[in-house]
Design a protein around this motif. Structure first.
Motif, PDB file in Angstrom:
ATOM      1  N   VAL A   1       0.871  -1.102  -0.018  1.00  0.00           N
ATOM      2  CA  VAL A   1       0.028  -0.020  -0.068  1.00  0.00           C
ATOM      3  C   VAL A   1       0.933   1.357   0.089  1.00  0.00           C
ATOM      4  O   VAL A   1       1.723   1.404   0.995  1.00  0.00           O
ATOM      5  N   ALA A   2       0.956   2.120  -0.924  1.00  0.00           N
ATOM      6  CA  ALA A   2       1.639   3.372  -1.174  1.00  0.00           C
ATOM      7  C   ALA A   2       0.497   4.256  -1.496  1.00  0.00           C
ATOM      8  O   ALA A   2       0.306   4.550  -2.734  1.00  0.00           O
ATOM      9  N   ARG A   3       0.268   5.209  -0.635  1.00  0.00           N
ATOM     10  CA  ARG A   3      -0.496   6.338  -0.653  1.00  0.00           C
ATOM     11  C   ARG A   3       0.067   7.472  -0.715  1.00  0.00           C
ATOM     12  O   ARG A   3       0.557   7.872   0.576  1.00  0.00           O
ATOM     13  N   GLY A   4       0.172   8.317  -1.780  1.00  0.00           N
ATOM     14  CA  GLY A   4       0.836   9.585  -1.760  1.00  0.00           C
ATOM     15  C   GLY A   4      -0.117  10.723  -1.755  1.00  0.00           C
ATOM     16  O   GLY A   4      -1.534  10.321  -1.469  1.00  0.00           O
ATOM     17  N   THR A   5       0.130  11.914  -1.884  1.00  0.00           N
ATOM     18  CA  THR A   5      -0.724  12.991  -2.024  1.00  0.00           C
ATOM     19  C   THR A   5      -0.133  13.679  -3.557  1.00  0.00           C
ATOM     20  O   THR A   5       0.705  13.338  -3.981  1.00  0.00           O
ATOM     21  N   SER A   6      -1.015  14.436  -4.110  1.00  0.00           N
ATOM     22  CA  SER A   6      -0.664  15.429  -5.215  1.00  0.00           C
ATOM     23  C   SER A   6       0.461  16.170  -4.883  1.00  0.00           C
ATOM     24  O   SER A   6       1.582  16.204  -5.787  1.00  0.00           O
TER      25      SER A   6
END
Length: 279
Positions: free
Chosen positions: A18-23
């Motif tokens: 799970v790799a969740r970044g942001t803009s």
């Protein structure tokens, strides 16, 4: 995450990533030589610069659901692809695939979802300066939200500007929707719609076919839904005028009659939006 040559990540037997970044703060998977992200990790100043195939790939094989959101995948592909969903389901959204290489052969792509499980989601991603950007299976839908050029430079696309599609005659697969319009769906094998299954095309969708490939509709022509929709085209892999340069060779060859077989449903169909078929 910086990767040395031949480095890879693999998840099996229920493993997942799970790799969740942001803009504003994306998660980046890149080359050890990439000083732009994370600084001069290899401590050589400008002596080396990153390039395609600097590292291998991420493989989700028979794994649980992985998630990639606002990630960047740069300078990978030494081994055929940069992400491979091999018998896995994943959600890949708002990600960028750029500067990725691959081995020879049409079966690979920077994001190889050709063996992905039903339920895979690929939306709002950007692909540019890759050899081949994307391959998909016939088990899940693909909408028109992905971009196949550099948003900052529309002329920078991919060497093979198309989505490689893999179809089989698995009677359990669901009916699917294909809606991408910027590039063509490049069919390397027959589209074979078994009884009761459908393929729905969005307006302005282009389907391209390699030699000896055809569409087979086992029940009736209505299995291919919106086949005569506005801008829909069925054509040769060599036809750069529709859906871009899918065979990656510029103007080196031109499409011609009999480049592929055609559309069959109890007989060869003669729709006016079928180009360069032998039937």
């Amino acid at each position: 995450m910086k990767m040395l040559p031949n480095a890879a990540m693999q998840f099996n037997s229920g493993g997942y990533l799970v790799a969740r970044g942001t803009s504003a703060q994306p998660v980046v998977f890149t080359s050890y030589k990439d000083d732009t992200h994370g600084g001069d990790t290899n401590h050589d100043g400008n002596a080396t610069t990153p390039t395609k195939k600097d590292w291998r790939n991420i493989v989700a094989g028979s794994s649980a659901d992985s998630e990639f959101e606002y990630c960047q995948f740069l300078y990978g592909g030494n081994g055929g692809n940069t992400i491979s969903l091999f018998g896995a389901k994943a959600s890949i959204t708002h990600c960028t695939f750029a500067h990725n290489g691959q081995d020879d052969g049409i079966t690979e792509a920077s994001l190889d979802a050709s063996r992905a499980k039903a339920g895979t989601v690929i939306q709002e991603n950007t692909f540019y300066d890759n050899v081949r950007p994307l391959s998909i299976a016939a088990s899940f839908d693909l909408d028109n939200s992905n971009t196949f050029h550099d948003p900052a430079n529309a002329s920078q696309k991919n060497q093979y500007q198309g989505i490689v599609t893999f179809w089989d005659i698995n009677a359990t697969k669901a009916s699917v929707n294909w809606e991408e319009t910027e590039v063509a769906y490049v069919n390397t094998e027959n589209i074979d719609l078994v009884d009761g299954k459908t393929l729905r095309l969005g307006n302005n969708v282009t389907l391209k076919f390699l030699p000896n490939v055809q569409v087979s509709l086992r029940s009736n022509a209505n299995q291919l839904q919106n086949a005569n929709g506005a801008g829909v085209a069925f054509t040769s892999y060599k036809d750069d005028a529709r859906g871009g340069d899918a065979n990656g060779n510029g103007a080196a060859n031109n499409p011609a009659t009999s480049d592929w077989k055609g559309v069959y449903s109890g007989g060869w169909l003669k729709w006016t939006n079928i180009y360069y078929a032998s039937n």
